[in-house]
Design an enzyme around this catalytic site. Structure first.
Site, PDB file in Angstrom:
ATOM      1  N   LEU A  87     -39.125  36.761  -7.602  1.00 53.71           N
ATOM      2  CA  LEU A  87     -38.917  38.018  -8.336  1.00 53.71           C
ATOM      3  C   LEU A  87     -40.145  38.402  -9.151  1.00 53.71           C
ATOM      4  CD1 LEU A  87     -35.276  37.400  -9.636  1.00 53.71           C
ATOM      5  CD2 LEU A  87     -35.964  38.767  -7.667  1.00 53.71           C
ATOM      6  N   GLY A  88     -40.872  37.397  -9.596  1.00 55.32           N
ATOM      7  CA  GLY A  88     -42.066  37.688 -10.393  1.00 55.32           C
ATOM      8  C   GLY A  88     -42.882  36.438 -10.640  1.00 55.32           C
TER       9      GLY A  88
ATOM     10  N   GLY B 224     -45.194  34.772 -13.529  1.00 57.89           N
ATOM     11  CA  GLY B 224     -45.743  34.774 -14.877  1.00 57.89           C
ATOM     12  C   GLY B 224     -46.893  33.793 -14.931  1.00 57.89           C
TER      13      GLY B 224
ATOM     14  N   ASN C 229     -47.016  31.250 -16.918  1.00 54.06           N
ATOM     15  CA  ASN C 229     -46.465  29.911 -17.149  1.00 54.06           C
ATOM     16  C   ASN C 229     -45.539  29.432 -16.048  1.00 54.06           C
ATOM     17  OD1 ASN C 229     -47.755  30.056 -19.630  1.00 54.06           O
ATOM     18  ND2 ASN C 229     -45.956  30.953 -20.594  1.00 54.06           N
ATOM     19  N   GLY C 230     -45.064  30.329 -15.248  1.00 54.97           N
ATOM     20  CA  GLY C 230     -44.137  29.900 -14.208  1.00 54.97           C
ATOM     21  C   GLY C 230     -43.662  31.024 -13.320  1.00 54.97           C
TER      22      GLY C 230
ATOM     23  N   VAL D 186     -40.728  33.121 -11.236  1.00 56.04           N
ATOM     24  CA  VAL D 186     -39.346  33.553 -11.409  1.00 56.04           C
ATOM     25  C   VAL D 186     -38.755  33.796 -10.022  1.00 56.04           C
ATOM     26  CG1 VAL D 186     -37.792  35.242 -12.468  1.00 56.04           C
ATOM     27  CG2 VAL D 186     -39.929  34.628 -13.617  1.00 56.04           C
TER      28      VAL D 186
ATOM     29  N   ASP E 155     -46.513  39.214 -26.886  1.00 56.29           N
ATOM     30  CA  ASP E 155     -46.894  39.565 -25.511  1.00 56.29           C
ATOM     31  C   ASP E 155     -46.103  40.783 -25.034  1.00 56.29           C
ATOM     32  OD1 ASP E 155     -48.565  39.077 -23.334  1.00 56.29           O
ATOM     33  OD2 ASP E 155     -47.067  37.848 -22.294  1.00 56.29           O
TER      34      ASP E 155
END
Ligand code: I85
Length: 367
Positions: free
Chosen positions: A28-29, A31, A33-34, A36, A144
């Site tokens: 889905l996305g 980031g 940091n990780g 999704v 952010d």
């Protein structure tokens, strides 16, 4: 702090996530940091979003802070958190409600029926400001706030706008100070000791100003016209707060809106509006009275084929702002030369532990 840790530990599940959810390969996305990905509850086949984080102090902090505020209507809700071994690594698996409406500005750009209006922009700003107020009331700065972290729960014409990604969120020091350093009475506290709290939060207000500006015209207030991301010239303009409201895009936009933007895009963080001032501003508080002036926004967003550049630029300026403000804080604390504070410091040095340096009644402490 200890309480928060306990709170997190109590609710993190150590059972395998696969007992409760089926993870599909659908991303889905992405980031910083990780990742999704999409997942489904085995109990009722409901769709969720799963954020996979490397288990480390930073990831723990992200989850802890996000979880604390996830009851807010305008913040993406956390359903479950698992601590699992995954591909040989300890991971934190964060199951969130699935935001199926996509990103805020994508939705505005995709709009077919008529222009996006100033009143709609005001309603969106109110929703985002509510999320930020909830955070700031909990002494958390998001740090952010940018378009790609604002998602709709359902596709048009439904859905609620919510804020996500707490990877840079920071708890204000003020609460910890009052717990860890009970030796300051309100009379002796230098303003800069109370300062950091304000700087972190004011970073969010600046971002709100940038988001509001883009909502009203479709392009950011600070942008290098030659298309190169963050040029030295642009950095200088940001630092000096040099932006304008160019014609024709801003011609019919209300003065109330421009005044509010100026209050949020104030260079000096101590002079910038607070979230309470933003919320009580009439353009936000009485958004239903804001004129339905058609804006250039969706046209501009569609024509501008450099939205990724805009996003990248905002990401970079947020990073710069976090570093700058952190430095200001360190400087202020170390260089603080307030005579009253110095006197107090001496007193603490010579009579450490004595009753006179200790606040006996916690209600006396303002920080
Ligand atoms: N659903 N920043 C950009 C996504 N539901 N997304 C990002 N950090 C996060 C991805 C990269 C935000 O913490 C992110 C985070 C969490 C989410 C998130 C949370 C819950 C979603 C990084 C979607 C989605 C689902 C279905 C359809 C659609 C989107 O992203 C779309 F409409 F786009 F097709």
């Amino acid at each position: 702090m200890e309480n928060n840790k306990l709170y997190l530990q109590q609710r993190v599940k150590t059972t395998p996530i696969s007992d409760d959810y089926q993870i599909t390969g659908q991303v889905l996305g992405l980031g910083i940091n990780g990742k999704v990905v999409e997942c489904y509850s085995l109990a009722n086949r409901e769709k969720f979003a799963l954020k996979v984080l490397h288990d480390c102090v930073k990831a723990r902090r992200e989850v802890e802070l996000h979880w604390k505020v996830s009851t807010c209507k305008h913040i993406v809700n956390i359903k479950d958190v698992y601590e699992n071994e995954y591909a040989g690594h300890k991971c934190l698996l964060v199951v969130m409600e699935c935001m199926e409406g996509g990103e805020l500005f994508q939705r505005i750009q995709d709009r077919q029926d008529g222009a996006f209006t100033e009143r709609e922009a005001a309603e969106i700003m109110r929703d985002i400001a509510y999320a930020v107020k909830f955070l700031h009331d909990h002494n958390i700065a998001h740090r952010d706030l940018k378009p790609e972290n604002l998602l709709y729960s359902k596709p048009e014409p439904f859905g609620v706008l919510k804020l996500t990604d707490f990877g840079f969120a920071k708890e204000s020091q003020s609460q910890e100070l009052s717990l860890q350093t009970p030796c300051y009475t309100p009379y002796y506290v230098a303003p800069e000791v109370l300062g950091p709290d304000r700087y972190d939060k004011s970073c969010d207000i600046w971002s709100l100003g940038v988001i509001m500006y883009i909502l009203l015209c479709g392009f950011p207030p600070f942008y290098s016209s030659h298309g190169l991301a963050i040029s030295p010239g642009m950095k200088k303009r940001i630092r000096k707060g040099e932006y304008d409201f160019p014609e024709p895009e801003w011609h019919h936009v209300s003065n109330d809106a421009k005044t509010l933007i100026r209050g949020m895009l104030t260079i000096d963080p101590s002079g910038r509006l607070t979230i309470d001032q933003v919320i009580s501003n009439r353009w936000i508080a009485q958004y239903t009275a804001v004129p339905k002036t058609p804006l250039y926004t969706n046209r501009m967003l569609k024509e501008m084929n450099n939205w990724p550049d805009v996003q990248e630029e905002m990401t970079r300026s947020l990073a710069t702002m976090r570093v700058d403000y952190d430095q200001v804080q360190i400087k202020n604390l170390e260089n603080s030369n307030n005579p009253l504070l110095n006197k107090r410091r001496k007193k603490i040095d010579t009579a450490s532990g004595s009753a006179s340096t200790t606040v006996r009644d916690p209600s006396e402490t303002v920080i």
